[in-house]
Design a protein around this motif. Structure first.
Motif: not given
Length: 386
Positions: A73-75, A81-85, A96-102, A126-129
């Motif tokens: 799972l990637w978020t 923390v619930a989004s990953a837990n 994890f996938v890093d964020i957009d700066p804007q 398998k799943l991205i949040i």
């Protein structure tokens, strides 16, 4: 103290809850389904499943999509923390996938790069949040297009975003995802006290989430392994949980839904005023993508520390000491001790870490007055020592 967020409970809300307290059902009655139907209709989804928290909804959504041991799972690192837990609860591995700066949401560019590398190593998720941080929708069209290429499923974590829109359509309508999850914690846009809800257009996913939220128990004879013993009979056909929403919670939420659009509109008015009032200060105000209409659960500024002689901590502490209940949303999940023990470290997601070093959430809630907002801004100006 002017808090960063707070609920509004009206007499109509109180009357709705009292009516339930005088009724025959405090749980598993008719109000829960009415609340589910109201939310589903508002966001344009076919099905809604209410639960006792958004964390529960995320967990069951992952299970409904078959996430388990051996899966990824990637978020986003910038989330609660619930989004990953929820992935760990299922025995899956999390990244994890890093964020957009804007936008501060998951970067589609970083996601595409990471997917290409994962395909080479055989570790595709398998799943991205994607998380609609502060209520601003992610680039769901871009993420969905990548899901078609790489074969992953999507849960939108819209805990901040009920009442928002993406490309003119309500967040939660399921156009770009399998399931969307909303939160009704007291500081969210509307509240059920505690509570969450998942929307989907897939009847099988809705049926599975409904089963899992109540111990995996069914009273439907068509789903049983043999003929029922009598009218009292039920069967546990899966390993579920006690994640139900009570009638009391649902009544509060149903009453608050009548004011949802009003609440979001008020938040937008406050955001417009903040942008004007903060223009001369060394801060970066939130940028809103033209494709989105944010729920504006949070109003996050970033301190331009190079333009002031105060540190992030000093500004935060000064605001708190002067009655402004600011907060920071969020500490990057990968820097939490539990996740460090899983192998993550500082430097893994640099844009998220830069964001965290500068971010402060200012008060944002529908009951915030113009005078209170002026106090927030003037206190911030003093805290910045300019």
């Amino acid at each position: 103290m002017i808090p960063y967020g707070r609920q509004e409970v009206t007499q109509a809300d109180i009357d709705a809850v009292v009516q339930v307290l005088h009724s025959d059902f405090l749980t598993q009655g008719p109000i829960g389904p009415r609340f589910e139907d109201t939310v589903a209709q508002h966001v344009g989804a076919r099905h809604a499943v209410a639960m006792n928290s958004a964390t529960s909804a995320l967990h069951i959504a992952c299970l409904a999509l078959g996430l388990g041991p051996g899966d990824w799972l990637w978020t986003s690192p910038i989330t609660f923390v619930a989004s990953a837990n929820c992935g760990l609860y299922c025995g899956a591995q999390v990244d994890f996938v890093d964020i957009d700066p804007q936008t501060y949401n998951m970067s589609v560019e970083r996601l595409e790069e990471k997917l290409a590398e994962a395909q080479k190593s055989g570790t595709l998720p398998k799943l991205i949040i994607p998380v609609h941080l502060c209520g601003q929708p992610c680039d769901m069209a871009g993420i969905h297009a990548l899901s078609q290429r790489y074969g992953f499923r999507i849960i939108e974590d819209a805990s901040h975003a009920i009442g928002g829109k993406y490309k003119g359509e309500p967040i939660g309508n399921g156009q770009y995802s399998d399931i969307t999850v909303f939160s009704f914690h007291p500081v969210k846009i509307i509240t059920t006290g505690e509570g969450g809800l998942a929307t989907t257009n897939n009847a099988q996913l809705a049926e599975r989430m409904t089963l899992l939220r109540s111990h995996g128990i069914t009273r439907d004879p068509t789903r049983m392994t043999h003929v029922p013993h009598g009218g009292w009979y039920y069967q546990q056909i899966d390993l579920g949980f006690n994640y139900r929403m009570t009638e009391i919670q649902a009544a509060l939420g149903l009453s608050q839904m009548a004011r949802l659009d009003e609440y979001v509109a008020r938040r937008h008015a406050l955001a417009r005023d903040y942008k004007i009032k903060l223009a001369a200060l060394p801060v970066t105000t939130p940028w809103q993508h033209p494709d989105g209409y944010s729920g504006l659960h949070l109003y996050v500024i970033r301190l331009q520390l190079e333009r002031t002689n105060r540190s992030h901590r000093e500004v935060f502490d000064t605001l708190r000491e002067n009655g402004i209940g600011v907060n920071v949303h969020y500490i990057p999940v990968h820097t939490q001790p539990y996740y460090e023990r899983l192998g993550f470290k500082l430097g893994d997601f640099p844009e998220s870490e830069r964001y965290y070093a500068e971010a402060i959430s200012l008060p944002m809630y529908s009951g915030l007055t113009g005078d209170q907002q002026d106090v927030v801004v003037s206190t911030l100006e003093r805290a910045l020592a300019i």
